[in-house]
Design a protein around this motif. Structure first.
Motif, PDB file in Angstrom:
ATOM      1  N   THR A  11      -6.374   2.235  -1.364  1.00 13.77           N
ATOM      2  CA  THR A  11      -5.329   2.515  -0.372  1.00 13.77           C
ATOM      3  C   THR A  11      -5.218   4.026  -0.190  1.00 13.77           C
ATOM      4  O   THR A  11      -5.893   4.791  -0.887  1.00 13.77           O
ATOM      5  CB  THR A  11      -3.977   1.923  -0.826  1.00 13.77           C
TER       6      THR A  11
ATOM      7  N   ARG B 262       2.473   2.267   7.423  1.00 15.98           N
ATOM      8  CA  ARG B 262       2.786   0.828   7.516  1.00 15.98           C
ATOM      9  C   ARG B 262       4.108   0.439   6.880  1.00 15.98           C
ATOM     10  O   ARG B 262       4.665  -0.612   7.208  1.00 15.98           O
ATOM     11  CB  ARG B 262       1.691   0.000   6.839  1.00 15.98           C
TER      12      ARG B 262
ATOM     13  N   CYS C 124      15.372 -11.336  -1.773  1.00 21.30           N
ATOM     14  CA  CYS C 124      15.970 -10.065  -1.331  1.00 21.30           C
ATOM     15  C   CYS C 124      17.359 -10.246  -0.731  1.00 21.30           C
ATOM     16  O   CYS C 124      18.136  -9.289  -0.662  1.00 21.30           O
ATOM     17  CB  CYS C 124      15.063  -9.373  -0.321  1.00 21.30           C
TER      18      CYS C 124
ATOM     19  N   ARG D 243      -3.673  -4.469  -3.513  1.00 22.71           N
ATOM     20  CA  ARG D 243      -3.163  -3.360  -2.700  1.00 22.71           C
ATOM     21  C   ARG D 243      -2.138  -3.821  -1.668  1.00 22.71           C
ATOM     22  O   ARG D 243      -1.355  -3.012  -1.157  1.00 22.71           O
ATOM     23  CB  ARG D 243      -4.321  -2.641  -1.993  1.00 22.71           C
TER      24      ARG D 243
ATOM     25  N   GLN E  96       2.072 -10.327   7.086  1.00 16.32           N
ATOM     26  CA  GLN E  96       2.343 -10.390   8.539  1.00 16.32           C
ATOM     27  C   GLN E  96       3.320 -11.492   8.894  1.00 16.32           C
ATOM     28  O   GLN E  96       4.207 -11.302   9.739  1.00 16.32           O
ATOM     29  CB  GLN E  96       1.032 -10.611   9.294  1.00 16.32           C
TER      30      GLN E  96
ATOM     31  N   HIS F  12      18.432  -4.086   4.258  1.00 18.42           N
ATOM     32  CA  HIS F  12      17.506  -4.257   3.130  1.00 18.42           C
ATOM     33  C   HIS F  12      16.280  -3.383   3.404  1.00 18.42           C
ATOM     34  O   HIS F  12      15.771  -3.337   4.521  1.00 18.42           O
ATOM     35  CB  HIS F  12      17.113  -5.733   3.031  1.00 18.42           C
TER      36      HIS F  12
ATOM     37  N   ASN G  53      10.688  -2.531   4.713  1.00 16.87           N
ATOM     38  CA  ASN G  53       9.658  -1.877   5.509  1.00 16.87           C
ATOM     39  C   ASN G  53      10.390  -1.043   6.566  1.00 16.87           C
ATOM     40  O   ASN G  53      11.268  -1.567   7.262  1.00 16.87           O
ATOM     41  CB  ASN G  53       8.766  -2.938   6.174  1.00 16.87           C
TER      42      ASN G  53
ATOM     43  N   ARG H 159       9.485  -0.110   9.393  1.00 17.04           N
ATOM     44  CA  ARG H 159       9.332  -0.652  10.762  1.00 17.04           C
ATOM     45  C   ARG H 159      10.319  -1.800  11.009  1.00 17.04           C
ATOM     46  O   ARG H 159      10.815  -1.965  12.120  1.00 17.04           O
ATOM     47  CB  ARG H 159       7.892  -1.116  10.989  1.00 17.04           C
TER      48      ARG H 159
ATOM     49  N   ASN I 130      10.760  -1.093  -2.078  1.00 13.50           N
ATOM     50  CA  ASN I 130      11.580  -2.307  -1.994  1.00 13.50           C
ATOM     51  C   ASN I 130      12.008  -2.711  -3.411  1.00 13.50           C
ATOM     52  O   ASN I 130      11.199  -3.198  -4.192  1.00 13.50           O
ATOM     53  CB  ASN I 130      10.763  -3.416  -1.328  1.00 13.50           C
TER      54      ASN I 130
HETATM   55  O1  UT7 Z   1      11.555  -7.933   0.993  1.00 15.16           O
HETATM   56  C1  UT7 Z   1      11.099  -9.234   1.175  1.00 15.16           C
HETATM   57  C2  UT7 Z   1      10.543  -9.456   2.507  1.00 15.16           C
HETATM   58  N1  UT7 Z   1       9.290  -8.763   2.660  1.00 15.16           N
HETATM   59  C3  UT7 Z   1       9.013  -8.104   3.779  1.00 15.16           C
HETATM   60  O2  UT7 Z   1       9.855  -7.997   4.636  1.00 15.16           O
HETATM   61  C4  UT7 Z   1       7.626  -7.532   3.951  1.00 15.16           C
HETATM   62  C5  UT7 Z   1       7.124  -7.816   5.334  1.00 15.16           C
HETATM   63  N2  UT7 Z   1       5.742  -7.384   5.573  1.00 15.16           N
HETATM   64  C6  UT7 Z   1       5.363  -6.082   5.598  1.00 15.16           C
HETATM   65  O3  UT7 Z   1       6.163  -5.196   5.345  1.00 15.16           O
HETATM   66  C7  UT7 Z   1       3.964  -5.763   6.052  1.00 15.16           C
HETATM   67  O4  UT7 Z   1       3.366  -6.927   6.552  1.00 15.16           O
HETATM   68  C8  UT7 Z   1       3.054  -5.157   4.946  1.00 15.16           C
HETATM   69  C9  UT7 Z   1       3.524  -3.761   4.604  1.00 15.16           C
HETATM   70  C10 UT7 Z   1       3.085  -6.043   3.717  1.00 15.16           C
HETATM   71  C11 UT7 Z   1       1.621  -5.056   5.445  1.00 15.16           C
HETATM   72  O5  UT7 Z   1       1.568  -4.295   6.647  1.00 15.16           O
HETATM   73  P1  UT7 Z   1       0.831  -4.858   7.938  1.00 15.16           P
HETATM   74  O6  UT7 Z   1       0.923  -3.820   8.969  1.00 15.16           O
HETATM   75  O7  UT7 Z   1       1.412  -6.210   8.261  1.00 15.16           O
HETATM   76  O8  UT7 Z   1      -0.653  -4.973   7.444  1.00 15.16           O
HETATM   77  P2  UT7 Z   1      -1.602  -6.255   7.423  1.00 15.16           P
HETATM   78  O9  UT7 Z   1      -1.206  -7.189   6.356  1.00 15.16           O
HETATM   79  O10 UT7 Z   1      -1.724  -6.786   8.819  1.00 15.16           O
HETATM   80  O11 UT7 Z   1      -2.984  -5.597   7.042  1.00 15.16           O
HETATM   81  C12 UT7 Z   1      -3.675  -4.708   7.942  1.00 15.16           C
HETATM   82  C13 UT7 Z   1      -4.913  -4.201   7.251  1.00 15.16           C
HETATM   83  C14 UT7 Z   1      -5.730  -5.310   6.588  1.00 15.16           C
HETATM   84  O12 UT7 Z   1      -7.089  -4.961   6.686  1.00 15.16           O
HETATM   85  P3  UT7 Z   1      -8.024  -5.639   7.808  1.00 15.16           P
HETATM   86  O13 UT7 Z   1      -7.966  -7.111   7.534  1.00 15.16           O
HETATM   87  O14 UT7 Z   1      -7.400  -5.262   9.108  1.00 15.16           O
HETATM   88  O15 UT7 Z   1      -9.353  -5.027   7.544  1.00 15.16           O
HETATM   89  C15 UT7 Z   1      -5.334  -5.215   5.136  1.00 15.16           C
HETATM   90  O16 UT7 Z   1      -6.321  -5.691   4.266  1.00 15.16           O
HETATM   91  O17 UT7 Z   1      -4.531  -3.312   6.194  1.00 15.16           O
HETATM   92  C16 UT7 Z   1      -5.146  -3.728   4.977  1.00 15.16           C
HETATM   93  N3  UT7 Z   1      -4.262  -3.362   3.886  1.00 15.16           N
HETATM   94  C17 UT7 Z   1      -4.288  -2.156   3.320  1.00 15.16           C
HETATM   95  N4  UT7 Z   1      -5.047  -1.082   3.555  1.00 15.16           N
HETATM   96  C18 UT7 Z   1      -4.814   0.020   2.804  1.00 15.16           C
HETATM   97  C19 UT7 Z   1      -3.298  -4.117   3.301  1.00 15.16           C
HETATM   98  N5  UT7 Z   1      -2.688  -3.391   2.347  1.00 15.16           N
HETATM   99  C20 UT7 Z   1      -3.286  -2.183   2.343  1.00 15.16           C
HETATM  100  C21 UT7 Z   1      -3.098  -1.016   1.590  1.00 15.16           C
HETATM  101  N6  UT7 Z   1      -3.868   0.066   1.863  1.00 15.16           N
HETATM  102  N7  UT7 Z   1      -2.160  -0.910   0.631  1.00 15.16           N
END
Ligand code: UT7
Length: 335
Positions: free
Chosen positions: A31, A39, A116, A155, A222, A256, A259, A261, A286
């Motif tokens: 990462t 993000r 949460c 990650r 997502q 809470h 994230n 965003r 978080n």
């Molecule tokens: O508190 C309880 C409730 N929880 C939440 O509200 C969390 C809600 N979700 C989120 O905050 C976001 O979905 C995350 C922060 C968990 C992830 O962000 P995202 O913008 O939704 O990323 P994604 O899961 O769509 O992943 C995009 C890309 C993927 O790679 P590919 O498939 O596009 O090649 C992931 O594998 O980012 C990759 N990725 C990372 N890359 C670098 C996922 N984690 C990481 C990382 N570093 N740590």
């Protein structure tokens, strides 16, 4: 008859010393600082280190600080409710352990688990014991040692979570302050997107569950993100409409911190400016059950009696909801 409301009359938090930075995480998994900030908005999070240290240690520190700060003797506490997803052990309740460590002898104590949203569910429950006239001093503790269930080889989750504990004292008031309304929702279908696979009655701990890394947080980011954005904003807007609160009437949204965003999208839907929103996710990540009281604690000195505040949360389950309250005392540095 004059209505009794529950007012927050004190707040304190405990944050462990060790700071886990994005740079350190980038040396552990694939990462980057840039990805994490873009993000999630997170720059660092605190981690509880030390063998034998658990959620109750953070909760107890927060409670002890709160009792001292509010000049409250432990014997005065009637009830302590702890929201946590990382209890010290399956049983007894972490609330029991916190109370013992904080010298609370005359109260009863129990845990609530709504992931949460546990923090707002527990705060509402604590408030109801005051509103009913049953009790005079009730503690709500939100505490989680998320590092105990985070897989530091994954990650997608290890960059998000941090550890902390916070405590809130609730007392009765007949003034026009305190907790005015709460709206809570759950949808069990959400369990498929966010859970811990093993360690419960369906899949007790075994060599296989350990080998398969099933004692950690499993999250489909997502899917959770989509629900969180819409549900947190919907319930917060509904609360504003129900109480005829215009954006300019609201002193603070306390969301809470899952994230940045999600927080920004919620604030946008509510028509709020950035300076009406408490955000500290960049420094703590978080912390699950502690995010909202952690914000209130950090902002306490700036708060004014009568400030209109909406607390809003979304979490595993799925669970979500909002609380509308009027702050009950002037902070030291209010303008
Ligand atoms: O508190 C309880 C409730 N929880 C939440 O509200 C969390 C809600 N979700 C989120 O905050 C976001 O979905 C995350 C922060 C968990 C992830 O962000 P995202 O913008 O939704 O990323 P994604 O899961 O769509 O992943 C995009 C890309 C993927 O790679 P590919 O498939 O596009 O090649 C992931 O594998 O980012 C990759 N990725 C990372 N890359 C670098 C996922 N984690 C990481 C990382 N570093 N740590």
């Amino acid at each position: 008859m004059t209505k009794i409301r529950a007012a927050i009359t004190g707040i304190h938090a405990y944050v462990p010393d060790y700071i886990l930075t994005n740079e350190e995480l980038a040396a552990m998994v694939d990462t980057t600082d840039d990805w994490i900030i873009t993000r999630t908005g997170i720059r660092e999070r605190h981690i509880l280190k030390g063998k034998g240290k658990g959620t109750s240690d953070m909760g107890a520190e927060a409670v002890k600080g709160l009792l001292e700060k509010t000049n409250t003797h432990p014997d005065e506490i009637d009830l302590l409710i702890c929201a946590t997803v990382t209890p010290d052990m399956q049983f007894p309740a972490t609330a029991n352990i916190i109370a013992d460590k904080a010298g609370i002898k005359n109260a009863f104590h129990f845990d609530m688990n709504a992931a949460c949203s546990g923090q707002i569910y527990a705060l509402t429950t604590a408030a109801m014991y005051i509103e009913s006239g049953l009790y005079k001093k009730v503690l709500f503790v939100g505490a989680d040692k998320m590092s105990s269930i985070v897989d530091y080889t994954d990650r997608t989750t290890c960059v998000i979570f941090g550890d902390a504990g916070a405590a809130i004292l609730l007392e009765p008031t007949t003034e026009d302050v305190g907790i005015i309304d709460s709206m809570h929702h759950s949808d069990g279908i959400g369990r498929i997107h966010l859970h811990q696979k093993a360690g419960g009655s369906v899949k007790p701990a075994s060599h296989e569950t350990v080998d398969d890394r099933e004692h950690y947080i499993y999250q489909e980011g997502q899917a959770v993100f989509k629900f969180a954005v819409s549900r947190m904003a919907d319930v917060s807007v509904e609360m504003m409409k129900k109480h005829h609160i215009e954006p300019e009437d609201l002193a603070w949204l306390v969301p809470h911190q899952a994230n940045l965003r999600i927080i920004e999208a919620t604030a946008r839907r509510m028509g709020l400016d950035k300076d009406q929103v408490m955000i500290n996710i960049q420094r703590y990540g978080n912390t699950t059950s502690a995010t909202i009281p952690l914000c209130l604690w950090e902002w306490e000195d700036k708060l004014r009696k009568g400030d209109n505040i909406i607390l809003s949360a979304f979490g595993g389950g799925f669970t979500w909801g909002a609380i509308y309250l009027k702050w009950a005392y002037n902070g030291k540095n209010h303008k």
